[in-house]
Design an enzyme around this catalytic site. Structure first.
Site, short mmCIF file in Angstrom:
data_model
loop_
_atom_site.label_atom_id
_atom_site.label_comp_id
_atom_site.label_asym_id
_atom_site.label_seq_id
_atom_site.Cartn_x
_atom_site.Cartn_y
_atom_site.Cartn_z
N CYS A 1 48.69 28.96 61.64
CA CYS A 1 48.41 29.29 63.04
C CYS A 1 46.98 29.83 63.13
CB CYS A 1 49.40 30.29 63.60
SG CYS A 1 51.13 29.82 63.37
N ALA B 1 43.95 28.88 64.56
CA ALA B 1 43.02 28.94 65.70
C ALA B 1 43.12 30.29 66.39
CB ALA B 1 43.34 27.81 66.67
N PRO B 2 42.00 30.81 66.91
CA PRO B 2 40.68 30.18 67.00
C PRO B 2 39.80 30.31 65.77
CG PRO B 2 40.64 32.29 68.12
CD PRO B 2 42.06 32.09 67.65
N GLY C 1 39.03 33.15 63.35
CA GLY C 1 38.36 34.30 62.75
C GLY C 1 38.84 34.58 61.33
N LYS C 2 40.14 34.46 61.11
CA LYS C 2 40.69 34.75 59.79
C LYS C 2 40.31 33.66 58.78
CE LYS C 2 44.47 35.35 62.03
NZ LYS C 2 43.89 35.73 63.33
N ASP D 1 46.84 24.47 62.39
CA ASP D 1 47.24 24.89 63.74
C ASP D 1 47.74 23.66 64.49
OD1 ASP D 1 46.64 27.61 65.50
OD2 ASP D 1 46.82 25.81 66.74
N ASP E 1 49.55 34.61 60.81
CA ASP E 1 49.34 35.37 62.04
C ASP E 1 50.14 34.62 63.09
OD1 ASP E 1 48.55 36.90 64.14
OD2 ASP E 1 46.40 36.57 63.88
N CYS F 1 50.19 40.11 66.93
CA CYS F 1 49.47 41.00 67.85
C CYS F 1 50.41 41.42 68.97
CB CYS F 1 48.22 40.32 68.40
SG CYS F 1 48.49 38.74 69.24
#
Length: 422
Positions: free
Chosen positions: A238, A240-241, A243-244, A259, A301, A354
């Site tokens: 998963c 996108a977008p 950063g990880k 993704d 995530d 999150c």
């Protein structure tokens, strides 16, 4: 032969942005769409300035919706239906006049064209009654009742107070640094992190074009930080977008980013190109995709209600229902089960959401460990976290909006690092 239909008169200056703001509020409150998801259609054809204004109006109205509605209801003999266009127009006019610095005459004149017939007189009258009375909106704003009840049951009084303070204003801008950059006004809460004031223009910062950093909330950066540096294979699920993915690639991992959304992966491709980092990108549904071989590190995530990022996305306060939380938790359980089989013995699995909902965090972890005896919690250490933030007694990490209040707060997250022992 049919007669030609009369053309409607073009909107006066300022009206198109307010019309788009009304459509955005309708998309969130009546259709349950995410604010950013609805923006392209609502603001189609608008110049960037009007597009930005429509988003700012809708976002601020969502931050303060219960308080705006209380003012409206206090100035009407009978409550307006929740989905009445007159209520939407009043929300837009009042939030401009009371929060965004728009002169009263401009705030009302640009929303009246959005309302036809008798409601136009009602909107004008209610706006005048509220503004002439000297009424103000409470500071901090009030959480919607369903959210306050749910979060109070999970976290108690302090969380409600902290959450209301967190939505009072847009949050600061966090950057993850690939290399050192001289940034005025920046503070650092972790190595490779910079925090700048809200409203900072990212593209104008030194080092942007050279790919020296990317935008990433510090809370969102912790899951990849817990994997650390390495030279083996890592899966960013998963992704996108992205950063990880950028974090893992810059830490030396051979990263495969997966993704289901090709459009969201486009942003990851752009950032990889800008930063000069590399990763294999796969567009696939994780419920059917699987890797060719186990990985040394897997980062999930997971899709969630996103209630933890309410200060950046206030729409979640109004469109997320218990049914969606339950649906997301069921999906997370399936993904976590699949991801666990992709970790080699001795490898690391990091699970994060999150979300401020225990069903998408603590409960999810409890259920996973009950059925996956090969995994154990690898406790998060103090030196991996910002000063003032600590892991729980079991070694997992719950981030809440009251943490680091003096430094600009954190988004809400649940994060756990697991080690596969067999």
């Amino acid at each position: 032969m049919q007669r030609n239909q009369p053309r409607s008169a073009p909107d006066a200056p300022g009206v198109p942005a307010r019309r788009a703001a009304l459509q955005l509020l309708d998309a969130v409150l009546r259709r349950g769409l995410a604010l950013e998801q609805a923006l392209d259609q609502a603001a189609q054809g608008l110049p960037p300035s009007d597009r930005g204004l429509s988003y700012a109006i809708a976002s601020e109205a969502l931050r303060r919706l219960p308080d705006l509605d209380a003012l409206i209801d206090g100035a009407t003999q009978r409550p307006l239906p929740d989905d009445a266009k007159a209520r939407f127009a009043l929300r837009i006019a009042l939030v401009q006049a009371m929060c965004l610095g728009t002169p009263g005459h401009a705030a009302i004149s640009t929303v009246l064209p959005l309302v036809d017939g008798g409601p136009r007189k009602l909107v004008h009258g209610v706006f005048g009654t509220v503004t002439r009375s000297g009424a103000t909106l409470p500071d901090p704003p009030t959480l919607p009742d369903p959210v306050a009840i749910r979060w109070h049951a999970a976290w108690g009084d302090q969380l409600i107070e902290d959450a209301e303070l967190a939505i009072a204003a847009p949050p600061p801008l966090d950057l993850t640094l690939r290399e050192a950059v001289d940034l005025d006004e920046a503070v650092s809460l972790l190595p490779g992190h910079a925090r700048l004031p809200a409203g900072t223009s990212v593209t104008e910062l030194p080092g942007f074009e050279e790919g020296k950093f990317w935008v990433q909330d510090i809370a969102a950066s912790i899951p990849a930080r817990l994997i650390g540096a390495g030279e083996g294979k890592a899966l960013d699920l998963c992704a996108a977008p992205g950063g990880k993915t950028l974090q893992l690639a810059s830490a030396g991992w051979d990263v495969t980013a997966i993704d289901v959304s090709e459009s969201r992966l486009a942003r990851l491709r752009e950032n990889l190109e800008r930063t000069g980092l590399s990763a294999k990108i796969v567009t696939a549904d994780l419920l059917s995709w699987h890797p060719d071989e186990p990985a040394d590190a897997v980062l999930l995530d997971a899709p969630c209600s996103a209630t933890g990022i309410f200060r950046r996305h206030p729409d979640v306060l109004h469109r997320v229902r218990p049914s969606l939380i339950k649906e997301m938790a069921e999906l997370q359980g399936k993904l976590l089960h699949r991801a666990s089989s992709w970790v080699r013995p001795g490898g690391t699995l990091v699970f994060a959401t999150c979300s401020l909902e225990p069903l998408e965090g603590e409960v999810q972890l409890e259920r996973f460990l009950a059925h996956h005896s090969a995994f154990a919690i690898d406790p998060v250490r103090a030196d991996e976290l910002p000063a003032g933030v600590a892991a729980g007694a079991d070694g997992s990490l719950r981030l809440l909006p009251g943490m680091l209040a003096e430094q600009g707060r954190l988004d809400g997250f649940f994060i756990v690092r697991l080690r596969r022992n067999a």
